[in-house]
Design an enzyme around this catalytic site. Structure first.
Site, PDB file in Angstrom:
ATOM      1  N   CYS A 140       0.758  -1.149   0.060  1.00  0.00           N
ATOM      2  CA  CYS A 140      -0.170  -0.087   0.014  1.00  0.00           C
ATOM      3  C   CYS A 140       0.841   1.255  -0.014  1.00  0.00           C
ATOM      4  CB  CYS A 140      -0.939  -0.223   1.196  1.00  0.00           C
ATOM      5  SG  CYS A 140      -1.987   1.327   1.347  1.00  0.00           S
ATOM      6  N   CYS A 141       0.530   1.996  -0.974  1.00  0.00           N
ATOM      7  CA  CYS A 141       1.495   3.497  -0.956  1.00  0.00           C
ATOM      8  C   CYS A 141       2.822   2.986  -1.176  1.00  0.00           C
ATOM      9  CB  CYS A 141       1.025   4.205   0.207  1.00  0.00           C
ATOM     10  SG  CYS A 141      -0.514   4.779   0.462  1.00  0.00           S
TER      11      CYS A 141
END
Length: 340
Positions: free
Chosen positions: A102-103
């Site tokens: 994520c990210c």
């Protein structure tokens, strides 16, 4: 609620017949929209909070209003939940393993619903070192069922000053889910609160904390490596091994503040300090103490000191190096009185 059972106990080379308090464990099944959703074993109290917290944690509901009804059959060990949105439950989420990012970060989860429901902490809360120690002590003081049985985990949601609610269960996840459910049912915002926990900080515990939205997790036990990685990624401050006025901070340590430098007085730790911990404190202050006082303290520690005197010596030595001249002279006088 608990069971009194005759047992044999072995102590000092002999067997004795005594009655012991045994913690209860019961099976509990949750039905959602008429279908069996999950079966667990748990301690037989706060069933409504357990159901709500579990469904929140699993991402089945987001708000109390997502449930049309919740009925508990304590005698049979069943809970019946009707959702307003009949298509809200997706069973595939709750067993499919998922490892993703994520990210751009290496966030690892075991189940897909964890990815959907775990939140990066946005807390602005912080604690002093003494507050960390005091909150853990308060949890231990209020762990009444554990004191009777030794068979449950304890967890609490706290402000900086005190425990707001604490829950116990044979399962550490159940204790956390009960807290989560209580907070939703009672409209308690947890973003500015802390989670204090009696057990090991595993990745699953950190994931539960992230789902709840807390930003500081305090434990008396150790973290795992994956728990620390998740804490770093989810912006959660993980504090472990809170014992005898010491602890370790494993992630985002900026939220744990030193006690005020100007506060060189003895803090009210209210913990009995062992002879070893007093000796360690003495050694840490050796270069700041008059040599005659250091030698007298060291000699006295080789003898038997009452617990109240051990505690007093510990706190007189605590932050000794930060004290001004007058404060040191006052402490020296008290220390000489105790050890001479």
């Amino acid at each position: 609620m608990n069971i009194q059972k005759p047992i044999s106990t072995y102590k000092n080379g002999e067997f004795f017949s005594v009655y012991d308090t045994i913690v209860r464990e019961v099976p509990f099944t949750i039905f959602v929209n008429g279908e069996e959703f999950a079966t667990m074993v748990c301690s037989p109290f706060h069933f409504d909070e357990l159901v709500v917290g579990f469904l929140l944690s699993e991402g089945v509901i987001l708000f109390k209003t997502d449930m049309e009804s919740l009925d508990i059959d304590e005698f049979r060990g069943f809970a019946y939940v009707q959702l307003k949105n009949k298509h809200q439950k997706k069973q595939s989420y709750y067993s499919k393993r998922f490892i993703g990012s994520c990210c751009g970060k290496s966030r690892q989860f075991y189940f897909e619903n964890d990815v959907r429901t775990a939140k990066t902490s946005m807390t602005t809360a912080s604690l002093s070192a003494d507050q960390c120690i005091q909150l853990m002590k308060k949890l231990q003081d209020q762990s009444y069922l554990f004191k009777k049985t030794g068979g449950v985990h304890n967890a609490a949601i706290c402000s900086t000053a005190d425990i707001i609610v604490n829950r116990a269960d044979i399962g550490r996840h159940n204790a956390l889910d009960k807290l989560y459910g209580h907070c939703l049912l009672n409209h308690i915002t947890v973003r500015d609160k802390m989670l204090v926990f009696s057990g090991r900080l595993s990745s699953e515990v950190l994931t539960k904390a992230a789902k709840m939205g807390v930003g500081i997790v305090l434990s008396k036990a150790a973290p795992t490596d994956l728990a620390i990685k998740l804490a770093e990624d989810l912006n959660i401050t993980a504090v472990g091994f809170i014992r005898n006025c010491t602890f370790n901070v494993y992630s985002h340590s900026y939220r744990i503040k030193e006690n005020e430098k100007g506060d060189t007085t003895m803090s009210s730790c209210n913990i009995d300090h062992s002879k070893d911990s007093v000796y360690e404190k003495l050694e840490s202050q050796k270069q700041h103490l008059p040599s005659s006082l250091y030698n007298s303290c060291k000699k006295k520690l080789n003898e038997d000191l009452q617990q109240d005197k051990l505690n007093e010596v510990f706190h007189l030595l605590k932050k000794y190096d930060l004290a001004d001249y007058d404060e040191k002279q006052a402490r020296n006088k008290k220390l000489f009185y105790l050890v001479e």
